[in-house]
Design a protein around this motif. Structure first.
Motif, PDB file in Angstrom:
ATOM      1  N   GLU A 103      10.022 -16.674 -32.346  1.00 12.29           N
ATOM      2  CA  GLU A 103       8.694 -17.141 -31.950  1.00 12.29           C
ATOM      3  C   GLU A 103       7.913 -17.661 -33.151  1.00 12.29           C
ATOM      4  O   GLU A 103       7.192 -18.666 -33.054  1.00 12.29           O
ATOM      5  N   LEU A 104       8.058 -17.012 -34.303  1.00  8.68           N
ATOM      6  CA  LEU A 104       7.412 -17.516 -35.515  1.00  8.68           C
ATOM      7  C   LEU A 104       7.909 -18.925 -35.847  1.00  8.68           C
ATOM      8  O   LEU A 104       7.109 -19.815 -36.170  1.00  8.68           O
ATOM      9  N   LEU A 105       9.206 -19.134 -35.790  1.00  6.14           N
ATOM     10  CA  LEU A 105       9.761 -20.455 -36.095  1.00  6.14           C
ATOM     11  C   LEU A 105       9.282 -21.494 -35.093  1.00  6.14           C
ATOM     12  O   LEU A 105       8.983 -22.644 -35.466  1.00  6.14           O
ATOM     13  N   MET A 106       9.204 -21.111 -33.825  1.00  6.49           N
ATOM     14  CA  MET A 106       8.718 -22.036 -32.807  1.00  6.49           C
ATOM     15  C   MET A 106       7.275 -22.457 -33.082  1.00  6.49           C
ATOM     16  O   MET A 106       6.901 -23.615 -32.907  1.00  6.49           O
ATOM     17  N   LEU A 149       9.013 -17.267 -45.153  1.00  7.22           N
ATOM     18  CA  LEU A 149       8.636 -18.280 -44.163  1.00  7.22           C
ATOM     19  C   LEU A 149       7.260 -18.853 -44.485  1.00  7.22           C
ATOM     20  O   LEU A 149       7.064 -20.085 -44.472  1.00  7.22           O
ATOM     21  N   LEU A 150       6.293 -17.999 -44.769  1.00  5.55           N
ATOM     22  CA  LEU A 150       4.955 -18.472 -45.113  1.00  5.55           C
ATOM     23  C   LEU A 150       4.986 -19.373 -46.329  1.00  5.55           C
ATOM     24  O   LEU A 150       4.317 -20.412 -46.377  1.00  5.55           O
ATOM     25  N   LEU A 155       1.982 -21.945 -46.476  1.00  7.28           N
ATOM     26  CA  LEU A 155       0.836 -21.164 -46.003  1.00  7.28           C
ATOM     27  C   LEU A 155       0.612 -19.882 -46.802  1.00  7.28           C
ATOM     28  O   LEU A 155      -0.278 -19.106 -46.471  1.00  7.28           O
ATOM     29  N   LEU A 156       1.415 -19.664 -47.833  1.00 10.07           N
ATOM     30  CA  LEU A 156       1.273 -18.452 -48.637  1.00 10.07           C
ATOM     31  C   LEU A 156       0.618 -18.809 -49.969  1.00 10.07           C
ATOM     32  O   LEU A 156       1.160 -19.606 -50.727  1.00 10.07           O
ATOM     33  N   PRO A 157      -0.547 -18.242 -50.273  1.00 14.16           N
ATOM     34  CA  PRO A 157      -1.167 -18.520 -51.564  1.00 14.16           C
ATOM     35  C   PRO A 157      -0.394 -17.848 -52.693  1.00 14.16           C
ATOM     36  O   PRO A 157       0.453 -16.977 -52.454  1.00 14.16           O
ATOM     37  N   ALA A 236      -1.487 -10.391 -39.759  1.00 17.49           N
ATOM     38  CA  ALA A 236      -2.775 -11.047 -39.506  1.00 17.49           C
ATOM     39  C   ALA A 236      -2.745 -12.496 -39.974  1.00 17.49           C
ATOM     40  O   ALA A 236      -3.263 -13.401 -39.300  1.00 17.49           O
ATOM     41  N   LEU A 237      -2.133 -12.741 -41.133  1.00 14.62           N
ATOM     42  CA  LEU A 237      -2.045 -14.105 -41.653  1.00 14.62           C
ATOM     43  C   LEU A 237      -1.182 -14.981 -40.756  1.00 14.62           C
ATOM     44  O   LEU A 237      -1.533 -16.132 -40.450  1.00 14.62           O
ATOM     45  N   LEU A 238      -0.061 -14.452 -40.306  1.00 11.32           N
ATOM     46  CA  LEU A 238       0.825 -15.207 -39.421  1.00 11.32           C
ATOM     47  C   LEU A 238       0.151 -15.514 -38.087  1.00 11.32           C
ATOM     48  O   LEU A 238       0.238 -16.641 -37.584  1.00 11.32           O
TER      49      LEU A 238
END
Length: 259
Positions: A103-106, A149-150, A155-157, A236-238
C-alpha cells in the motif's frame, strides 16, 4: 504496426481489482519500469494460467505488450506470468506487513518511474517475510524499509541537522521528526522523539547506500533503544505524505489489535 513487448521482467503484484467478469486490472512493481498497470484478460477463469500466480508478495517474471487498454495508453496487456519460486506467500503478521508495504508503494510511487534499487530492497524484505523465520526482526525490517522508501522518493529530510536552522544535532539533545517541519528540537515531555546520537547513527547508515546501506540501517534500527518512538514518527510522516484516508492496512492492524 507491431506492438512492442516487454518480456521476462522481475515483478511483484501490489494490488488487483476486477475489470470484468473474467479479467483483472493489476498494479505491479517491476525492476526496470517501476509501477506499471496491466490488464490480465481472462485471469479469473478457472482454466486461466494466470489464476494461480497473480498473487501479491510472490516473485514473478512478467511479459506484457505496450499499448493502450480501456482507452488509456498507460494500461498495458499482460501476456505472460511465471512464479520464479524462492518462497511462498507469507502468512499472519508477515502477510499484513507485506500488504502494508504494498500500500505504501501504491500511494508513494508514480507510475512508470524506475526505482531499481528500491525494487531489490523490497524483494529482499519480501523474502524475509515469506521465509517464516523473521521472528523479532519483523519490526526492524519494516522500519528500515520505511526509512529507505522515504529517502528514495525524496520525502526524508537529512537526519544529521535540524531542518529549519540547518544546525548540527547535539548528540545528547532530543529531536522529533514531524511531517511539516522535518527534524526539530523536541518539546519538553514530547515522547515521540529520539536522541541526536540516534538520528546521527541513522544518517550514517543511510549514507552507506546499496545493500550495505540497508544492512547498516537495519542494524541501526534494531539497536535503537527507542524503537517505539521511531515507529510513531515514521508512521505519521508516511501517512501525511500518503494523504487521506488512513492506510487501509494500518486500519486493519488497529482493528485486529482492538479485538
Amino acid at each position: 504496426m507491431a506492438t512492442r513487448r516487454i518480456a521476462d521482467e522481475p515483478a511483484y503484484i501490489l494490488h488487483g481489482y476486477d475489470w470484468s467478469e473474467s479479467s483483472l486490472i493489476l498494479d505491479v512493481f517491476t525492476r526496470h519500469y517501476g509501477r506499471v498497470t496491466l490488464v490480465a484478460k481472462g485471469a479469473k477463469k478457472p482454466t486461466s494460467n494466470f489464476r494461480p500466480v497473480l498473487l501479491p508478495l510472490l516473485p514473478l517474471r512478467l511479459a506484457w505488450g505496450l499499448g493502450g487498454e480501456l482507452g488509456r495508453g498507460e494500461i498495458h496487456t499482460l501476456k505472460g506470468a511465471e512464479w520464479v519460486g524462492g518462497h511462498v506467500l507469507p502468512g499472519g503478521d508477515a502477510l499484513l506487513a507485506g500488504l502494508y508495504l504494498n500500500e505504501l508503494l501504491m500511494r508513494l510511487l508514480a507510475r512508470e518511474d524506475t526505482h531499481a534499487q528500491l525494487f531489490d530492497l523490497y524483494a529482499g524484505v519480501v523474502r524475509v517475510l515469506g521465509s517464516g523465520a523473521h521472528g523479532d526482526a519483523l519490526e526492524p525490517v519494516l522500519r528500515a524499509f520505511e526509512l529507505l522508501l522515504l529517502r528514495e522518493v525524496g520525502l526524508l529530510p537529512a537526519l544529521d541537522t535540524e531542518t529549519a536552522t540547518l544546525s548540527a544535532l547535539a548528540p545528547e539533545a532530543r529531536y522529533a521528526l514531524v511531517a511539516e517541519g522535518g527534524l526539530r528540537a523536541a518539546a519538553d515531555g514530547e515522547r515521540a522523539a529520539l536522541a541526536g546520537a540516534q538520528w546521527l547513527a541513522l544518517q550514517r547508515a543511510l549514507d552507506e547506500g546499496g545493500a550495505a546501506g540497508y544492512t547498516a540501517v537495519l542494524r541501526a534500527v534494531a539497536g535503537a533503544p527507542a524503537a517505539t518512538e521511531l515507529k510513531a514518527q515514521l508512521r505519521a510522516l508516511l501517512q501525511y505524505h500518503c494523504g487521506s484516508p488512513l492506510l487501509r492496512t494500518r486500519q486493519l492492524m488497529m482493528d485486529l489489535q482492538s479485538l
